[in-house]
Scaffold this motif. Structure first.
Motif, mmCIF file in Angstrom:
data_model
loop_
_atom_site.group_PDB
_atom_site.id
_atom_site.type_symbol
_atom_site.label_atom_id
_atom_site.label_comp_id
_atom_site.label_asym_id
_atom_site.label_seq_id
_atom_site.Cartn_x
_atom_site.Cartn_y
_atom_site.Cartn_z
ATOM 1 N N THR A 362 0.849 -1.175 0.000
ATOM 2 C CA THR A 362 0.000 0.000 0.000
ATOM 3 C C THR A 362 0.893 1.235 0.000
ATOM 4 O OG1 THR A 362 -0.154 0.325 2.408
ATOM 5 C CG2 THR A 362 -1.604 -1.333 1.423
ATOM 6 N N ALA A 363 0.294 2.397 0.049
ATOM 7 C CA ALA A 363 1.081 3.628 0.069
ATOM 8 C C ALA A 363 1.877 3.777 1.356
ATOM 9 C CB ALA A 363 0.163 4.836 -0.116
ATOM 10 N N GLU A 364 1.437 3.126 2.457
ATOM 11 C CA GLU A 364 2.071 3.324 3.763
ATOM 12 C C GLU A 364 2.808 2.104 4.291
ATOM 13 O OE1 GLU A 364 -1.238 3.688 3.312
ATOM 14 O OE2 GLU A 364 -1.447 5.868 3.149
ATOM 15 N N VAL A 365 2.313 0.876 3.982
ATOM 16 C CA VAL A 365 2.847 -0.308 4.658
ATOM 17 C C VAL A 365 3.010 -1.463 3.682
ATOM 18 C CG1 VAL A 365 1.861 0.269 6.913
ATOM 19 C CG2 VAL A 365 0.525 -1.097 5.300
ATOM 20 N N PHE A 366 3.887 -2.392 4.096
ATOM 21 C CA PHE A 366 4.018 -3.695 3.456
ATOM 22 C C PHE A 366 3.184 -4.685 4.258
ATOM 23 C CE2 PHE A 366 6.630 -7.732 3.568
ATOM 24 C CZ PHE A 366 6.118 -8.240 2.377
ATOM 25 N N PRO A 381 5.460 -0.575 8.355
ATOM 26 C CA PRO A 381 5.621 0.734 7.712
ATOM 27 C C PRO A 381 6.961 0.811 6.979
ATOM 28 C CG PRO A 381 4.941 0.969 10.012
ATOM 29 C CD PRO A 381 5.330 -0.460 9.819
ATOM 30 N N TYR A 382 6.952 1.401 5.809
ATOM 31 C CA TYR A 382 8.184 1.466 5.020
ATOM 32 C C TYR A 382 9.290 2.213 5.758
ATOM 33 C CZ TYR A 382 5.012 0.106 1.255
ATOM 34 O OH TYR A 382 4.088 -0.557 0.496
ATOM 35 N N ALA A 416 7.339 -12.355 2.684
ATOM 36 C CA ALA A 416 6.683 -12.747 1.445
ATOM 37 C C ALA A 416 7.199 -14.139 1.099
ATOM 38 C CB ALA A 416 6.980 -11.753 0.335
ATOM 39 N N GLU A 417 6.434 -15.155 1.451
ATOM 40 C CA GLU A 417 6.924 -16.533 1.392
ATOM 41 C C GLU A 417 6.620 -17.173 0.049
ATOM 42 O OE1 GLU A 417 6.728 -20.551 4.222
ATOM 43 O OE2 GLU A 417 5.512 -18.792 4.670
ATOM 44 N N ASP A 418 7.651 -17.817 -0.542
ATOM 45 C CA ASP A 418 7.501 -18.633 -1.750
ATOM 46 C C ASP A 418 6.880 -17.854 -2.904
ATOM 47 O OD1 ASP A 418 8.638 -20.954 -0.640
ATOM 48 O OD2 ASP A 418 6.757 -21.432 0.360
#
Length: 463
Positions: A362-366, A381-382, A416-418
Motif C-alpha cells: 500500500t502507500a504506507e505499509v508492506f 511501515p516502510y 513474502a513466502e515462496d
C-alpha cells in the motif's frame, strides 16, 4: 580551575536512592521463588519444622543481601543521560542516553500496590531486555521521573526545577478504547488450554480412582500440573484486566492494564515497528481478533525475552481493530488491504494452506499474511525497514521460488513466502525504493534487478 558543566549538573542534582522498602519487596520476591523451588517433595521429606527453619534462614540472608544492595544503588539525571549505580560484588555505573529511549513503563506489582510503590522500566534502542529497572519508587516520584525522561528523550527543554517536576500532577489523557472484561474472560475460555482442561482433569481423576492411592504429595503434584496447563489463559486475564488505551497530551499512546499487577506504558507512535493482527481459530466463532505492537528497543523474538512486543488490542471485533490501526498508522485501513497469493506451483510446499499466504503493497505499509488454523497478518511501515533479504532454499530453487524478508529494528519481519523468483526481486526493489522515500534522502537499502508484478491484488476483509 572551572568545573566541567557535567560536574556542575551532577552537583546540583545529587544521586537519589530508591525507596527504603525496596529491599523488603525484593526479598519477598526471592523468598517466594525459593519456596517454589523447594517443591512439595522436599516438604514431605524433611518435615514442616525443618522446612520452615530452612526458609527462615534463607529469608534472613536474602533480606540482608537486598539491604546491602539497596545501599549501593542510586540514580540521577545528568544532561540527557540517566545514570544508575548498582551492584554489590561487581559495581556497575551505567549511563543511558535518553535519545535512545523508546518506551517507559510504570509497573505496580501486588506487593508494590500494597505499599504504595511503583517500578519504572526503560526500553532503549537495541536492547534485548529491560535496560534500567528502577524498583521501587513512590508512585508520584515514578510518574514525575517518567514524564521528565520522556520529555528529555523528545528533546524538550530540561525542567529547570526537577523538584517541582516531581510534584507536578499527571498530564491529562484522552480516552481512546477500553476492552470489556467480560470479552476478555470469554476469549481466554476459547483457548486450547481451557478447552482441553476438563478432559485432562477427568483422565487424572480416573487414574486416582483406578489406582486407589490418594496421597498428599500426589494430589498436590497433580494440582500443580493442572495449574501449569491453565496458567497461560489465567495470566492473560490477570495481565489484560481493565485494558485501556488513551492519547496523552503529547500525542503518544498511553496503555493501562492489569489486575494484581498494574502496568502503565507510554509509547511514542513513531517508535512502532510493526503491527500484528491475529485471528485464533476458536475466536473466529465470535469474529474476534487481537492486535500487537512491536516497539523498537524491546527484545526481538529470537532473544527469548517474553516482552518482545506489546498488546494494542487483547481482544476485540474487526471494527475496533480497524479504528486502532488507523490511530497508530494514519492512512492504513485494515478493511482495504489487498494481498496477492503465491504462484500455483508453490502448492508443492503448501498443499493445503496456499490460499492463506499473501502479500500486498500500500502507500504506507508492506502487508503479509499467513496461517491455516491461526491466521496472522503483519503490517510493516516502510519508514521502519532496516533491511530487505531475498532467500532461496534448495526446494525453492527447483520450483523457481524465493522468499523476501522485510526486517525492522527488533520487531518481527514481514515475510513474502515462496514468491516467483522474478517477483521476489521486484518486491525487494520496491521495498528498497519505498523505504528510502519514507525515511528521506539518506541511502538505506539496495537491490539488483527489477521485474513486473505477476498477479492482480485480491482484496479481502479478513485473511
Amino acid at each position: 580551575m572551572t568545573a566541567p558543566p557535567e560536574a556542575v549538573r551532577q552537583g546540583d542534582e545529587p544521586r537519589k536512592r530508591l525507596h527504603p522498602l525496596s529491599p523488603l519487596l525484593h526479598g519477598a520476591k526471592s523468598i517466594a521463588v525459593i519456596v517454589a523451588a523447594l517443591s512439595w517433595q522436599t516438604l514431605s521429606q524433611v518435615g514442616l519444622e525443618r522446612f520452615a527453619l530452612v526458609v527462615a534462614v534463607l529469608a534472613v540472608g536474602v533480606v540482608v543481601f537486598s539491604v546491602v544492595g539497596w545501599l549501593n544503588t542510586g540514580y540521577h539525571v545528568v544532561g540527557r543521560e540517566l545514570r544508575i549505580q548498582d551492584g554489590l560484588l561487581w559495581r556497575r555505573n551505567r549511563a543511558i542516553p535518553l535519545d535512545r529511549l523508546q518506551a517507559v513503563e510504570l509497573r505496580r506489582p501486588l506487593l508494590a500496590r500494597l505499599t504504595g510503590l511503583a517500578e519504572l522500566r526503560l526500553e532503549v534502542v537495541g536492547g534485548g531486555k529491560t535496560e534500567a529497572p528502577l524498583a521501587y519508587l513512590t508512585v508520584r516520584e515514578a510518574a514525575a521521573l517518567r514524564g521528565r525522561l520522556l520529555a528529555l528523550a523528545g528533546r524538550a527543554p530540561d525542567p529547570a526545577d526537577p523538584a517541582a517536576a516531581e510534584h507536578a500532577g499527571p498530564a491529562p489523557e484522552r480516552p481512546l478504547f477500553r476492552v470489556a472484561n467480560r470479552d476478555l474472560l470469554i476469549s481466554q475460555s476459547l483457548t486450547p488450554q481451557a478447552f482441553f482442561l476438563p478432559i485432562g482433569v477427568a483422565f487424572v481423576v480416573m487414574q486416582f480412582i483406578l489406582d486407589g492411592s490418594w496421597t498428599f504429595v500426589g494430589i498436590a503434584s497433580t494440582v500443580t500440573a493442572m495449574a501449569g496447563v491453565i496458567l497461560q489463559p489465567i495470566r492473560r486475564v490477570l495481565q489484560d484486566w481493565d485494558f485501556r488505551l488513551a492519547h496523552d497530551a503529547e500525542g503518544r499512546l498511553a496503555v493501562h492494564y492489569g489486575l494484581l499487577e498494574t502496568r502503565s506504558q507510554i509509547v511514542p507512535l513513531h517508535r512502532v515497528q510493526t503491527i500484528g493482527v491475529t485471528w485464533p481459530l476458536l475466536w473466529r466463532v465470535k469474529d474476534w481478533l487481537h492486535l500487537r505492537l512491536d516497539i523498537a528497543g524491546y527484545g526481538g523474538p529470537q532473544s527469548g525475552d517474553a516482552k518482545h512486543s506489546d498488546r494494542l488490542l487483547p481482544v476485540g471485533d474487526f471494527q475496533a481493530a480497524r479504528q486502532l490501526v488507523f490511530q497508530v498508522l494514519p492512512g492504513v485501513d485494515l478493511a482495504a488491504l489487498a494481498t496477492v497469493t503465491p504462484p500455483p506451483r508453490a502448492r508443492w510446499k503448501h498443499p493445503i494452506g496456499l490460499r492463506y499466504l499473501g502479500i500486498g503493497l500500500t502507500a504506507e505499509v508492506f502487508v503479509s499474511r499467513s496461517g491455516l488454523l491461526t491466521r496472522e497478518m503483519t503490517l510493516v511501515p516502510y519508514a521502519r525497514l532496516q533491511s530487505v533479504r531475498v532467500l532461496q532454499g534448495p526446494v525453492q530453487r527447483l520450483l523457481g521460488l524465493a522468499s523476501v524478508y522485510a526486517d525492522t529494528a527488533g520487531g518481527r519481519s514481514g515475510v513474502a513466502e515462496d514468491r516467483d523468483l522474478a517477483e521476489a526481486w521486484w518486491l525487494a526493489e520496491q521495498l528498497s525504493i519505498r523505504a528510502r522515500a519514507a525515511r528521506g534522502p539518506a541511502p538505506l537499502l539496495t537491490s539488483t534487478t527489477t521485474a513486473g508484478p505477476r498477479d492482480t491484488p485480491d482484496a479481502a476483509r479478513h485473511p
